[in-house]
Write a protein that holds these residues in place. Sequence first.
Motif, short mmCIF file in Angstrom:
data_model
loop_
_atom_site.label_atom_id
_atom_site.label_comp_id
_atom_site.label_asym_id
_atom_site.label_seq_id
_atom_site.Cartn_x
_atom_site.Cartn_y
_atom_site.Cartn_z
N TYR A 61 -7.83 38.96 25.64
CA TYR A 61 -8.24 37.56 25.76
C TYR A 61 -8.70 37.18 27.18
CZ TYR A 61 -4.85 37.95 21.95
OH TYR A 61 -4.12 38.39 20.89
N ARG A 105 -5.57 21.25 20.06
CA ARG A 105 -4.85 21.94 21.15
C ARG A 105 -5.71 22.11 22.38
NH1 ARG A 105 -0.70 24.51 19.05
NH2 ARG A 105 0.24 23.85 21.00
N HIS A 124 -4.03 22.03 25.92
CA HIS A 124 -2.88 22.89 26.18
C HIS A 124 -3.31 24.10 27.02
CE1 HIS A 124 -0.55 20.83 22.93
NE2 HIS A 124 0.40 21.06 23.81
N SER A 147 0.12 30.00 20.87
CA SER A 147 0.56 31.25 20.25
C SER A 147 -0.49 32.34 20.52
CB SER A 147 0.71 31.03 18.74
OG SER A 147 -0.56 31.02 18.12
N GLY A 148 -0.14 33.59 20.19
CA GLY A 148 -1.06 34.72 20.41
C GLY A 148 -2.40 34.50 19.75
N GLY A 149 -2.36 34.13 18.49
CA GLY A 149 -3.61 33.94 17.75
C GLY A 149 -4.39 32.74 18.25
N GLU A 150 -3.69 31.71 18.71
CA GLU A 150 -4.40 30.53 19.25
C GLU A 150 -5.11 30.90 20.54
OE1 GLU A 150 -1.33 27.21 17.32
OE2 GLU A 150 -1.04 27.91 19.38
N GLN A 151 -4.48 31.71 21.39
CA GLN A 151 -5.13 32.16 22.62
C GLN A 151 -6.37 32.99 22.29
OE1 GLN A 151 -2.53 34.02 25.54
NE2 GLN A 151 -0.80 32.80 24.86
N ARG A 161 -8.22 32.72 19.75
CA ARG A 161 -9.30 31.86 19.27
C ARG A 161 -9.97 31.09 20.40
NH1 ARG A 161 -6.65 28.51 14.73
NH2 ARG A 161 -4.66 29.38 15.34
N LEU A 163 -4.59 37.50 14.35
CA LEU A 163 -4.74 36.40 13.39
C LEU A 163 -4.34 36.81 11.98
CD1 LEU A 163 -8.23 35.11 14.61
CD2 LEU A 163 -5.95 34.27 15.24
N THR A 173 -6.98 32.75 8.89
CA THR A 173 -7.55 32.35 10.18
C THR A 173 -8.59 33.37 10.62
OG1 THR A 173 -5.33 31.51 10.69
CG2 THR A 173 -6.92 31.49 12.48
N ALA A 229 0.64 31.95 8.92
CA ALA A 229 -0.61 31.72 9.64
C ALA A 229 -0.39 31.70 11.15
CB ALA A 229 -1.23 30.40 9.19
N SER A 230 -1.46 31.86 11.89
CA SER A 230 -1.42 31.76 13.35
C SER A 230 -0.91 30.37 13.71
CB SER A 230 -2.85 31.96 13.88
OG SER A 230 -2.88 31.69 15.25
N GLY A 231 0.13 30.30 14.56
CA GLY A 231 0.68 29.02 14.97
C GLY A 231 1.76 28.49 14.05
N SER A 279 6.58 33.78 16.15
CA SER A 279 7.07 34.31 17.44
C SER A 279 8.21 33.44 17.96
CB SER A 279 5.94 34.33 18.47
OG SER A 279 4.92 35.21 18.08
N GLN A 285 4.74 40.55 21.40
CA GLN A 285 3.36 40.41 20.93
C GLN A 285 2.37 40.80 22.03
OE1 GLN A 285 2.63 36.55 19.11
NE2 GLN A 285 0.57 37.12 18.48
N PHE A 286 2.73 40.60 23.30
CA PHE A 286 1.84 40.98 24.39
C PHE A 286 2.35 42.22 25.12
CE2 PHE A 286 1.25 36.33 23.89
CZ PHE A 286 -0.07 36.36 23.48
N GLU A 342 4.39 41.68 15.61
CA GLU A 342 3.07 42.23 15.32
C GLU A 342 2.90 43.64 15.92
OE1 GLU A 342 -0.17 39.78 15.06
OE2 GLU A 342 0.93 37.91 14.97
N HIS A 381 0.58 40.74 10.21
CA HIS A 381 -0.45 40.14 9.37
C HIS A 381 -0.91 41.18 8.37
CE1 HIS A 381 -0.58 36.65 11.76
NE2 HIS A 381 -1.13 37.19 12.81
#
Lengths: 223, 223
Positions: free
Chosen positions: A92, A129, A132, A138-142, A144, A167, A171, B39-41, B45, B90-91, B162, B195
């Motif tokens: 990311y 968001r 923010h 979250s991981g998936g939000e970052q 995106r 994701l 998503t 779902a993401s978010g 986590s 996750q990271f 994940e 996922h």
Amino acid sequence: ALRAVGLSKIYGSGEVEVRALSDVALDLYAGEMVVLLGASGSGKSTLLNILGGLDTPTTGSVLFEGQDLTASDDAGLTRFRRDYVGFVFQFYNLIASLTARENVALVTEIAPDPMDPEEALAVVGLEERMDHFPAQLSGGEQQRVAIARAIAKRPKILLCDEPTGALDSKTGIIVLEALESVNRELQTTTAIITHNSVTAAMADRVIYLADGRISRIDRNASR
Amino acid sequence: ALRAVGLSKIYGSGEVEVRALSDVALDLYAGEMVVLLGASGSGKSTLLNILGGLDTPTTGSVLFEGQDLTASDDAGLTRFRRDYVGFVFQFYNLIASLTARENVALVTEIAPDPMDPEEALAVVGLEERMDHFPAQLSGGEQQRVAIARAIAKRPKILLCDEPTGALDSKTGIIVLEALESVNRELQTTTAIITHNSVTAAMADRVIYLADGRISRIDRNASR
Ligand SMILES: Nc1ncnc2c1ncn2[C@@H]1O[C@H](COP(=O)(O)OP(=O)(O)OP(=O)(O)O)[C@@H](O)[C@H]1O
Ligand SMILES: Nc1ncnc2c1ncn2[C@@H]1O[C@H](COP(=O)(O)OP(=O)(O)OP(=O)(O)O)[C@@H](O)[C@H]1O
Ligand SMILES: [Mg+2]
Ligand SMILES: [Mg+2]
């Protein structure tokens, strides 16, 4: 649009030499959607980074519309990336001190014909968001946010390193549809690294990497 | 082994309040393999971090073999994590200045009955890369070091966020088989966020999260 000839990438030397790429030749045609598949460690990210002017090959060249990137200096590569390439990184690479909106705006401010940051973040479902910081997402939000940042630029070339890795499938489909519409509406030449076979179905061609070489290319007859 | 009662997690307050978890109750039985989907978010986590003593809930408690973790101070939580929990982040959270082997050894040196770092790295297919640093490894290779680090500890509880996100399906199956054998041979209580539906098939139970709540629990009749 983008042509790679005789690429190799070797890390280290002697006993601890790692050949990440060996003799890779590849054409990305203008407006095409290509998917790169291959095992962990097979050289996908290395190839994408070289195609995007983020890394230099040990041997070989990359030509963008006839211009040899490998003969460019750092300033030339920076101009190429800034003017032509949208990149979604595997990690990311968001700026932690900037909000989601600011991370996207950083890229759009210098682009000739960008989307609004708000518009790009809404396309990937993050309109709530925007203010923010990455640490609050979250991981998936970052992930995106990183995708919104790349598509907002409306780049000529879009290179995505595992854009749906973090994701869930629903998503992930929203993101893939966004990438597909950018490719279709803007004729953006697009290369996507993925482990997700749903993504492979979207591609004009699927290129398989194994141990640093191209092992197979499938053409999608239905596209 | 691990029981969560009435968990909520609220970030921020007033207009920018984010309810990551609302009223979550969950039992993880000794030796069980549970998969968390959502779902993401949706709060996966956040829930795993609270169960592993890495984060504290806004309300509610977490009981480990009857002992209330939420009543512990930081030193108590650190002892709980060190003595009982293997965590795959996750990271990845690898230490950049240590090689793959040293990242694993850092954890095994203080464990009562660990695997050899070499053995754990061989289980995930990284025996050739033990003396490389994270920056020299691909995304999926770094993820596998993080997995080796968690299983080498032979923990009582294994929490994986994940674990196959950056892996191709073949490498992902090698990792899932490693997690399954740790669960089977050591009766390690295991929770995996994923996922990937292949992983869900491995579980004794599949727990679905949506908008910070448990929306459904499936029991796997064939296990
Ligand atoms: N520090 C924070 N401040 C505000 N909101 C936060 C913070 N950390 C997490 N959140 C929010 O809490 C929600 C749950 O986050 P969480 O990381 O648990 O989701 P997740 O299910 O793991 O998602 P993903 O699959 O994308 O990793 C998300 O909407 C996230 O943005
Ligand atoms: N700085 C480096 N020094 C040594 N080896 C490296 C370095 N960077 C990458 N490599 C190696 O080159 C090979 C290809 O790496 P690359 O990141 O391109 O793989 P990948 O196909 O993207 O894998 P993944 O799917 O796990 O992300 C890997 O074996 C990796 O360990
Ligand atoms: Mg990669
Ligand atoms: Mg998460």
